[in-house]
Design an enzyme around this catalytic site. Structure first.
Site, PDB file in Angstrom:
ATOM      1  N   LYS A 166       0.577  -1.281   0.079  1.00 23.07           N
ATOM      2  CA  LYS A 166      -0.001  -0.156   0.118  1.00 23.07           C
ATOM      3  C   LYS A 166       0.849   1.414   0.013  1.00 23.07           C
ATOM      4  CE  LYS A 166      -4.051  -2.157   2.242  1.00 23.07           C
ATOM      5  NZ  LYS A 166      -4.812  -2.384   0.970  1.00 23.07           N
ATOM      6  N   ASP A 223     -12.572  -6.843  -4.582  1.00 24.10           N
ATOM      7  CA  ASP A 223     -11.904  -7.835  -5.922  1.00 24.10           C
ATOM      8  C   ASP A 223     -12.907  -8.210  -6.811  1.00 24.10           C
ATOM      9  OD1 ASP A 223      -9.296  -7.121  -5.118  1.00 24.10           O
ATOM     10  OD2 ASP A 223      -9.351  -8.789  -3.822  1.00 24.10           O
TER      11      ASP A 223
END
Length: 297
Positions: A166, A223
């Site tokens: 991230k 997702d």
């Protein structure tokens, strides 16, 4: 430049297969760049059977996948001591319902490309986009046939990263903020999306407007939500920073998104390594300042 080349059976069993379509579109550009290929057996056989890449000295046949051809490509992505046995990346056109696409050697090929920061190109759109990127970095004029891939204002881009990556995604997005802001829409999952919005607001993006449209976190189905966009043609590019070193608790969801990308092989570009994503951004900026050259595929 030397690349591994493989395609699942669906993509090379007829003249309408994705492998043959890619070569028809890209052959002149491949010749222009003098790109070499180590092609797995049946992939090589299909290329010669259908008369593609004729008299191309840079095409070498490797054994069939069942006889270790794909395993050899994995070793060559890592790098072998013999001359001419280190690949710069791999084009592996995947049929997501072919069982061989999840064999250990197929998964290892992608993983080693990630680890060694080399392109892993699993769709026709990704392979064409990569070829144009390399042409631009070689100082060649942009190819008008690739303009549709760079019509960012009409496209949606997904920006996704595993936990360990991230911070890398945030740095990447901040560095390339102007380019990424050209896209018609940006989408992301959970925490990554929130952090990207905070970064954009710090750069002056209107505080009442999200820079990234957030979906659920990955473990809660984000997702899958983005995979739905991909399948419907509503997401044309995914930058998905995967961490190859850790176990992934929601592996099935991640595979679902990857399968969605390969299902629409002509429409969606997917990039998974940060260094390759940055190289693409640099090329996209250079390309935007160029006048078009003659069509190359």
């Amino acid at each position: 430049m030397l690349m591994g080349l493989a395609a699942n059976r669906l993509h090379h069993e007829s003249t309408e297969g994705a492998l043959l379509e890619f070569l028809r579109l890209a052959e002149s550009g491949l010749r222009e760049m003098d790109i070499g290929f180590h092609a797995v057996g049946r992939t090589y056989d299909a290329i010669t059977q259908f008369g593609m890449l004729q008299d191309y000295p840079q095409l070498k046949r490797y054994p069939r996948g069942s006889r270790g051809g794909l395993m050899k490509l994995v070793a060559e992505v890592v790098g072998m001591p013999e001359p001419g046995r280190t690949l710069d990346g791999a084009i592996y056109l995947i049929d997501p319902v072919d069982p061989s696409s999840i064999f250990p050697e197929a998964l290892a090929l992608k993983r080693q490309c990630l680890i060694h920061s080399k392109p892993f190109l699993s769709t026709v759109a990704s392979a064409r986009d990569w070829l144009e990127m390399e042409r631009i970095h070689a100082g060649l004029p942009r190819n008008p046939q690739a303009d549709a891939l760079h019509a960012f204002e009409k496209q949606t881009i997904a920006l996704i990263a595993h936990d360990a990556l991230k911070p890398t995604m945030l740095d990447f997005a901040a560095r390339n903020f102007d380019l990424l802001s050209r896209f018609g829409r940006r989408v992301g999952t959970g925490t990554t999306g929130q952090r990207l919005n905070e970064m954009a607001w710090s750069k002056g993006w209107p505080a009442d407007t999200p820079w990234v449209d957030r979906f659920n976190s990955g473990p809660l189905g984000g997702d899958a939500q983005i995979a739905d966009l991909v399948l419907d043609g509503r997401c044309q590019r995914a930058i998905f920073f995967e961490d190859p070193h850790v176990a992934r608790q929601h592996e099935a969801d991640i595979q679902l998104l990857e399968r969605a990308v390969t299902t629409v092989t002509y429409e969606t570009v997917c990039t998974t390594a940060p260094q390759i994503a940055q190289r693409w951004c640099d090329a996209a900026v250079l390309r935007s300042h160029q006048k078009p050259g003659r069509e190359q595929g």
